[in-house]
Design an enzyme around this catalytic site. Structure first.
Site, PDB file in Angstrom:
ATOM      1  N   LEU A  79      37.724  32.613  46.327  1.00 52.41           N
ATOM      2  CA  LEU A  79      38.675  33.569  46.709  1.00 52.41           C
ATOM      3  C   LEU A  79      38.355  34.740  47.106  1.00 52.41           C
ATOM      4  O   LEU A  79      37.684  35.623  46.377  1.00 52.41           O
ATOM      5  CB  LEU A  79      40.075  33.778  45.892  1.00 52.41           C
ATOM      6  N   ARG A 128      40.258  49.519  46.514  1.00 51.11           N
ATOM      7  CA  ARG A 128      39.676  50.372  45.468  1.00 51.11           C
ATOM      8  C   ARG A 128      38.247  50.534  45.747  1.00 51.11           C
ATOM      9  O   ARG A 128      37.776  51.674  45.188  1.00 51.11           O
ATOM     10  CB  ARG A 128      40.003  50.011  44.175  1.00 51.11           C
ATOM     11  N   LYS A 145      34.935  43.740  50.436  1.00 47.57           N
ATOM     12  CA  LYS A 145      34.429  43.950  48.938  1.00 47.57           C
ATOM     13  C   LYS A 145      33.329  43.171  48.517  1.00 47.57           C
ATOM     14  O   LYS A 145      32.456  43.373  47.678  1.00 47.57           O
ATOM     15  CB  LYS A 145      35.672  43.937  47.921  1.00 47.57           C
ATOM     16  N   GLY A 205      45.834  38.747  33.473  1.00 46.59           N
ATOM     17  CA  GLY A 205      46.956  37.725  33.121  1.00 46.59           C
ATOM     18  C   GLY A 205      46.393  37.102  31.527  1.00 46.59           C
ATOM     19  O   GLY A 205      45.355  37.077  31.229  1.00 46.59           O
ATOM     20  N   ASN A 253      36.179  45.641  40.888  1.00 46.97           N
ATOM     21  CA  ASN A 253      37.350  46.329  41.909  1.00 46.97           C
ATOM     22  C   ASN A 253      36.861  47.812  42.534  1.00 46.97           C
ATOM     23  O   ASN A 253      37.480  48.147  43.370  1.00 46.97           O
ATOM     24  CB  ASN A 253      38.681  46.556  41.283  1.00 46.97           C
TER      25      ASN A 253
HETATM   26  C1  UD1 Z   1      44.149  37.628  38.777  1.00 49.36           C
HETATM   27  C2  UD1 Z   1      45.094  36.536  38.006  1.00 49.36           C
HETATM   28  C3  UD1 Z   1      45.119  36.882  36.760  1.00 49.36           C
HETATM   29  C4  UD1 Z   1      43.560  37.032  36.130  1.00 49.36           C
HETATM   30  C5  UD1 Z   1      42.546  37.791  37.136  1.00 49.36           C
HETATM   31  C6  UD1 Z   1      41.335  37.772  36.645  1.00 49.36           C
HETATM   32  C7  UD1 Z   1      46.766  35.828  39.582  1.00 49.36           C
HETATM   33  C8  UD1 Z   1      48.082  35.767  40.071  1.00 49.36           C
HETATM   34  N1  UD1 Z   1      46.271  36.564  38.651  1.00 49.36           N
HETATM   35  O1  UD1 Z   1      44.466  38.607  38.886  1.00 49.36           O
HETATM   36  O2  UD1 Z   1      45.645  36.196  35.713  1.00 49.36           O
HETATM   37  O3  UD1 Z   1      43.381  37.629  34.903  1.00 49.36           O
HETATM   38  O4  UD1 Z   1      42.851  37.430  38.480  1.00 49.36           O
HETATM   39  O5  UD1 Z   1      40.309  38.711  37.349  1.00 49.36           O
HETATM   40  O6  UD1 Z   1      45.939  34.970  40.134  1.00 49.36           O
HETATM   41  N2  UD1 Z   1      42.997  36.792  46.774  1.00 49.36           N
HETATM   42  C9  UD1 Z   1      43.084  36.340  47.779  1.00 49.36           C
HETATM   43  N3  UD1 Z   1      44.445  36.054  48.552  1.00 49.36           N
HETATM   44  C10 UD1 Z   1      45.294  36.651  47.961  1.00 49.36           C
HETATM   45  C11 UD1 Z   1      45.272  37.259  46.711  1.00 49.36           C
HETATM   46  C12 UD1 Z   1      43.982  37.382  46.077  1.00 49.36           C
HETATM   47  O7  UD1 Z   1      42.237  35.629  48.442  1.00 49.36           O
HETATM   48  O8  UD1 Z   1      46.390  36.410  48.436  1.00 49.36           O
HETATM   49  C13 UD1 Z   1      41.634  37.081  46.046  1.00 49.36           C
HETATM   50  C14 UD1 Z   1      41.128  38.311  45.789  1.00 49.36           C
HETATM   51  O9  UD1 Z   1      40.510  38.839  47.051  1.00 49.36           O
HETATM   52  C15 UD1 Z   1      40.119  38.222  44.648  1.00 49.36           C
HETATM   53  C16 UD1 Z   1      41.003  37.124  43.811  1.00 49.36           C
HETATM   54  O10 UD1 Z   1      41.707  36.581  44.575  1.00 49.36           O
HETATM   55  O11 UD1 Z   1      39.039  37.901  44.908  1.00 49.36           O
HETATM   56  C17 UD1 Z   1      41.923  37.760  42.719  1.00 49.36           C
HETATM   57  O12 UD1 Z   1      43.002  38.453  43.280  1.00 49.36           O
HETATM   58  P1  UD1 Z   1      43.450  39.757  42.559  1.00 49.36           P
HETATM   59  O13 UD1 Z   1      44.496  40.299  43.214  1.00 49.36           O
HETATM   60  O14 UD1 Z   1      42.286  40.661  42.219  1.00 49.36           O
HETATM   61  O15 UD1 Z   1      43.963  39.288  41.170  1.00 49.36           O
HETATM   62  P2  UD1 Z   1      44.281  39.933  39.737  1.00 49.36           P
HETATM   63  O16 UD1 Z   1      45.366  40.795  40.023  1.00 49.36           O
HETATM   64  O17 UD1 Z   1      43.104  40.724  39.370  1.00 49.36           O
END
Ligand code: UD1
Ligand code: CA
Length: 454
Positions: A9, A16, A23, A140, A228
């Site tokens: 992902l 940030r 990133k 989480g 981040n």
């Molecule tokens: C997520 C987890 C959380 C965990 C944490 C660990 C979820 C809902 N929560 O939270 O339980 O403890 O990671 O770091 O999954 N991304 C996408 N598309 C989106 C949203 C996110 O590609 O629509 C990617 C972001 O670029 C990132 C990753 O997914 O690489 C995680 O997303 P982020 O928003 O950082 O999740 P957290 O809030 O940190």
């Protein structure tokens, strides 16, 4: 692990970081964060990687190239939604899908293997990699039942006071059985504090469907840290540097001061090499055994043989054979090859040149676009005049030639084997082998001139 597919992902904006660069392309330990993740996946045996991109997707695709397939997530509606975008690519997949994040550069292949093995051994449909965080804020939380089984994952923003006390967190890394993953994703909703489709909800859905859901904890939380901000990036940099330095020392390399030694992840260094402070070894650099490098030196994408001494110097895209001595204050530029026992001394620049065995360039020279034989002695201040303002030309110097101090070799020009060049000459014509070339005005001494002037 031939059936392992990863979904990485990387669609988030990374707000940030305050950067125009996506990133996951920010470098740490000498390569982009996403590259570290791909390398760990490869080490763990992944046969196929799919990167979910959004912001700056084209740039990410260019940087990563053929190492992965790419899927665009147009709107960032959550991690569940992001994984969902890969469904068309993975519809025939029957094996295991490992979900990773592109911003966790500290992962290791061994840790991913451990997750995969635990998933297989447990015969689970979903296995989450967890970590015990000193400060779990933002993550989480892993909520377990009384008998220790994973019940669900609750996001920080959705968690109760009681749940927030849990220090075991979701690392954001999981193994799923492909079929169960995509089936469960169809039923994930977005009724939560962030209005997002949460990937972790898949675990609770599977468990409620009577499927086995499993968790395995990382031995150290550091490996799972997500980056981040630039402050966190510098923290990861420190950790990667430290890990690499420990690895080198454990393999027999002496670091005079690990805190001021900067070695990129893919660099290799042979035993009994000693590295002095403020030395950078970058990119694809390889160093042989018994070398002495630094202090204050930088080697990028350079191949260094055994028993090489190089201090206060900078070399990039060069090859340095065994027993070479370089420095102090030497600049070796791309395309330079130094053969066995070459000596490059103070304030010498060499560019795109081949320097033959045992040849010495001891002081104050510029040698560019030159093929130099073995056993040549270049006098102090010798310059290859390789550029006429429009084009570059090559200089050839034969074996055992002796070039006097402060000579100019105006290219294209050939100095034959064993030829001598008188000091201060400007050589514009080829010098046949074993000839002496004198190309300067003859000295005239005027008797009584000083007295007459009085
Ligand atoms: C997520 C987890 C959380 C965990 C944490 C660990 C979820 C809902 N929560 O939270 O339980 O403890 O990671 O770091 O999954 N991304 C996408 N598309 C989106 C949203 C996110 O590609 O629509 C990617 C972001 O670029 C990132 C990753 O997914 O690489 C995680 O997303 P982020 O928003 O950082 O999740 P957290 O809030 O940190
Ligand atoms: Ca988020």
């Amino acid at each position: 692990m031939s059936d392992l597919v990863t979904v990485i992902l990387a669609a988030g904006r990374g707000t940030r970081m305050k950067s125009s660069l996506p990133k996951v392309l920010h470098c740490v330990g000498g390569k982009p964060m996403l590259q570290h993740v791909l390398d760990a996946a490869k080490e763990a045996g992944a046969k196929r990687n799919i990167v979910v991109v959004g912001f700056g997707g084209e740039t990410v695709r260019e940087a990563i190239g053929a190492q992965a397939e790419f899927v665009v997530q147009q709107e960032q509606l959550g991690t569940g939604h992001a994984v969902q975008q890969t469904a068309p690519l993975l519809k025939d997949e029957t094996g295991v899908v490992m979900v990773l994040c592109g911003d966790t550069p500290l992962l290791t292949g061994a840790l991913l293997k451990k997750l995969y093995d635990a998933h297989m051994e447990a015969g689970a449909k979903a296995t989450v990699l967890t970590a015990i965080m000193p400060d779990a804020t933002g993550y989480g939380r892993i909520i377990r039942t009384a008998d220790g089984a994973v019940e669900k994952i609750v996001e920080h923003k959705d968690a109760t006071e009681e749940e927030r006390k849990v220090r075991e967190v979701n690392s954001g890394i999981y193994c799923f059985t492909a079929r169960n993953l995509f089936a469960a994703l169809l039923t994930v909703g977005c009724d939560n504090a962030q209005g997002e489709y949460y990937l972790p909800d898949v675990l609770e859905i599977l468990r409620k469907n009577g499927e086995k859901v499993w968790a395995v904890a990382a031995n150290d939380y550091e490996s799972t840290l997500g980056i981040n901000s630039r402050v966190q990036l510098s923290g990861a940099e420190k950790i990667l540097r430290r890990r690499k330095n420990i690895e080198l020392m454990e393999h027999g390399v002496t670091l005079m001061d690990p805190d001021s030694t900067f070695v990129d992840a893919d660099v290799t260094v042979g035993r009994d090499t000693v590295i002095y402070p403020f030395t950078w070894l970058e990119g694809s650099t390889t160093v042989g055994e018994g070398c002495e490098l630094g202090p204050n030196s930088r080697f990028s994408d350079t191949k260094i043989g055994n028993h090489v001494t190089a201090h206060f110097s900078y070399a990039h895209e060069c090859e340095i054979a065994d027993d070479v001595i370089v420095g102090p204050y030497v600049h070796l530029r791309p395309g330079t090859q130094l053969a066995h026992k070459v000596k490059i001394g103070n304030f010498v620049e060499v560019k795109n040149s081949n320097i033959g065995e045992g040849t010495k360039l001891p002081h104050l020279s510029y040698i560019g676009d030159c093929d130099m034989g073995a056993g040549v002695n270049m006098g102090c201040g010798t310059i290859t005049v390789n550029y006429d303002g429009k084009a570059k030309f090559r200089t050839t110097v034969g074996d055992k030639a002796f070039v006097g101090c402060n000579s100019n070799l105006v290219a294209p020009v050939v100095v034959g084997n064993g030829a001598y060049i008188a000091a201060g000459s400007t050589i514009t014509k080829d010098v046949p082998p074993s000839n002496l070339a004198v190309a300067r005005a003859r000295q005239k001494n005027i008797d009584g001139w000083v007295d007459k002037r009085k």
